[in-house]
Scaffold this active site. Structure first.
Site, PDB file in Angstrom:
ATOM      1  N   HIS A  39       0.863  -1.188   0.000  1.00 44.54           N
ATOM      2  CA  HIS A  39       0.000   0.000   0.000  1.00 44.54           C
ATOM      3  C   HIS A  39       0.897   1.233   0.000  1.00 44.54           C
ATOM      4  O   HIS A  39       1.987   1.210   0.577  1.00 44.54           O
ATOM      5  CB  HIS A  39      -0.902  -0.019   1.243  1.00 44.54           C
ATOM      6  CG  HIS A  39      -1.989   1.005   1.171  1.00 44.54           C
ATOM      7  ND1 HIS A  39      -1.773   2.332   1.471  1.00 44.54           N
ATOM      8  CD2 HIS A  39      -3.287   0.905   0.815  1.00 44.54           C
ATOM      9  CE1 HIS A  39      -2.904   3.000   1.311  1.00 44.54           C
ATOM     10  NE2 HIS A  39      -3.837   2.157   0.904  1.00 44.54           N
TER      11      HIS A  39
ATOM     12  N   GLU B  21      -3.795   2.705  -7.104  1.00 45.86           N
ATOM     13  CA  GLU B  21      -4.222   3.814  -6.232  1.00 45.86           C
ATOM     14  C   GLU B  21      -3.243   4.978  -6.355  1.00 45.86           C
ATOM     15  O   GLU B  21      -2.143   4.907  -5.805  1.00 45.86           O
ATOM     16  CB  GLU B  21      -4.214   3.380  -4.756  1.00 45.86           C
ATOM     17  CG  GLU B  21      -5.230   2.358  -4.380  1.00 45.86           C
ATOM     18  CD  GLU B  21      -5.508   2.368  -2.858  1.00 45.86           C
ATOM     19  OE1 GLU B  21      -6.564   1.873  -2.481  1.00 45.86           O
ATOM     20  OE2 GLU B  21      -4.673   2.878  -2.082  1.00 45.86           O
TER      21      GLU B  21
ATOM     22  N   ALA C   5     -11.490   3.624   1.793  1.00 48.24           N
ATOM     23  CA  ALA C   5     -11.176   3.804   3.222  1.00 48.24           C
ATOM     24  C   ALA C   5     -12.005   4.943   3.810  1.00 48.24           C
ATOM     25  O   ALA C   5     -13.060   4.713   4.422  1.00 48.24           O
ATOM     26  CB  ALA C   5      -9.685   4.050   3.417  1.00 48.24           C
ATOM     27  N   SER C   6     -11.561   6.193   3.603  1.00 47.94           N
ATOM     28  CA  SER C   6     -12.206   7.321   4.294  1.00 47.94           C
ATOM     29  C   SER C   6     -13.699   7.444   3.980  1.00 47.94           C
ATOM     30  O   SER C   6     -14.469   7.885   4.844  1.00 47.94           O
ATOM     31  CB  SER C   6     -11.476   8.624   3.961  1.00 47.94           C
ATOM     32  OG  SER C   6     -11.365   8.798   2.568  1.00 47.94           O
TER      33      SER C   6
HETATM   34  O1  G3P Z   1      -6.628   1.405   0.557  1.00 44.88           O
HETATM   35  C1  G3P Z   1      -7.610   2.292   0.182  1.00 44.88           C
HETATM   36  C2  G3P Z   1      -7.210   3.676   0.292  1.00 44.88           C
HETATM   37  O2  G3P Z   1      -5.875   3.991   0.184  1.00 44.88           O
HETATM   38  C3  G3P Z   1      -8.096   4.643  -0.374  1.00 44.88           C
HETATM   39  O3  G3P Z   1      -8.316   5.596   0.585  1.00 44.88           O
HETATM   40  O4  G3P Z   1      -9.589   7.249   1.807  1.00 44.88           O
HETATM   41  O5  G3P Z   1      -9.118   7.558  -0.613  1.00 44.88           O
HETATM   42  O6  G3P Z   1     -10.745   5.799   0.112  1.00 44.88           O
HETATM   43  P1  G3P Z   1      -9.517   6.598   0.448  1.00 44.88           P
END
Ligand code: G3P
Length: 223
Positions: free
Chosen positions: A92, A140, A199-200
Site C-alpha cells: 500500500h 491507487e 477507506a475514508s
Molecule cells: O486502501 C484504500 C485507500 O488507500 C483509499 O483511501 O480514503 O481515498 O478511500 P480513500
C-alpha cells in the site's frame, strides 16, 4: 468472478479496536443483501482476530516480509493466518516495500493459501507487479487518497490502461483513492475494474450505514 468491495480501516479512530469490530459487523450486515459482491475488510494486525471471529467477513491485513524468527515488532503472515486472516494487502502506498519484498510476500501468501492483494501507485509499478502473479492488483494514485475526487473521475485513463495490463495476466484489478459514492464505483467498473478499495468514504463517514449502502449500490448502477 464476483465484483469486489474492500474497505480498508487503516488506523482511523473509527477503524481500530472495538470500533473495528462494530464497523465490520455493520459492513457484514449490509453486505449480506449484496450477494453478487464479495465484500472484504482490511484491518490492522491487532484487530484481525476479533474481527475475523466476530463476523464471517474475509479479513485482510498487512504483514512484514519476514519469516519466523528474531524480528521483534514485525508481523508475520503465518501469525495473521493463524488469527483468522484471509489475505495480505501488500505494498500500500502508505506502507511501501521493495519489489523483492513484494515477491516474498506473494509467494508466502501462496504457500499459506492466503490471497495476495498488491497495490501499485502507477502503471510502471503495476507492470512489474503483474509478472509476480498476485491474486488481485489495485491501482491507487497516492495524491488522490483520502480526498473527495475519485480515481475513476480524475484518472479514468489510468484505470483503463491498468486494466489492459492486468487483464493480460487474468488478474482482477481494483482501483482506489477518493471513492466516495455509487457513481465512483460504477465508473470504475465501466473502465474495467473488478471492484474498489475504499477507506475514508466509509470509516470517516458520519452516516456509515448510508455510505456503505450507497457504495454497494454502485455495483448495480451499470446494469
Ligand atoms: O486502501 C484504500 C485507500 O488507500 C483509499 O483511501 O480514503 O481515498 O478511500 P480513500
Amino acid at each position: 468472478m464476483k465484483r469486489i468491495f474492500i474497505v480498508n480501516f487503516k488506523n482511523y479512530r473509527g477503524g481500530v479496536g472495538s470500533r473495528a469490530v462494530k464497523l465490520a459487523m455493520l459492513i457484514e450486515e449490509i453486505a449480506s443483501e449484496y450477494e453478487h459482491v464479495e465484500t472484504m475488510v482490511v484491518t490492522e494486525p491487532p484487530d484481525v482476530f476479533r474481527v475475523s471471529h466476530s463476523t464471517k467477513l474475509k479479513v485482510i491485513s498487512v504483514a512484514d516480509p519476514v519469516d519466523f524468527g528474531r524480528h521483534t515488532g514485525a508481523v508475520i503472515a503465518e501469525d495473521l493466518k493463524d488469527n483468522g486472516a484471509y489475505g495480505l494487502l501488500i505494498n500500500h502506498s502508505e506502507n511501501k516495500i521493495s519489489l523483492g519484498a513484494i515477491k516474498f510476500l506473494i509467494l508466502k501468501a501462496r504457500t499459506l493459501q492466503m490471497k495476495s492483494i498488491v497495490c501499485a501507485e502507477n502503471l510502471n509499478q503495476l507492470k512489474k507487479i503483474v509478472k509476480l502473479k498476485p491474486d488481485i492488483v489495485a491501482v491507487e494514485p497516492k495524491e488522490l487518497i483520502g480526498g473527495n475526487v475519485s480515481v475513476s473521475t480524475a484518472k479514468p485513463s489510468l484505470i483503463k490502461r491498468a486494466y489492459d495490463v492486468s487483464s493480460k495476466y487474468k488478474i482482477p484489478l481494483l482501483c482506489g483513492a477518493g471513492v466516495k459514492n455509487d457513481e465512483d464505483v460504477a465508473k470504475a467498473l465501466k473502465l474495467g475494474a473488478s471492484g474498489v478499495l475504499v477507506a475514508s468514504g466509509v470509516v470517516k463517514a458520519k452516516n456509515k450505514r448510508k455510505a456503505i449502502t450507497n457504495l454497494l449500490n454502485g455495483f448495480s448502477l451499470n446494469n
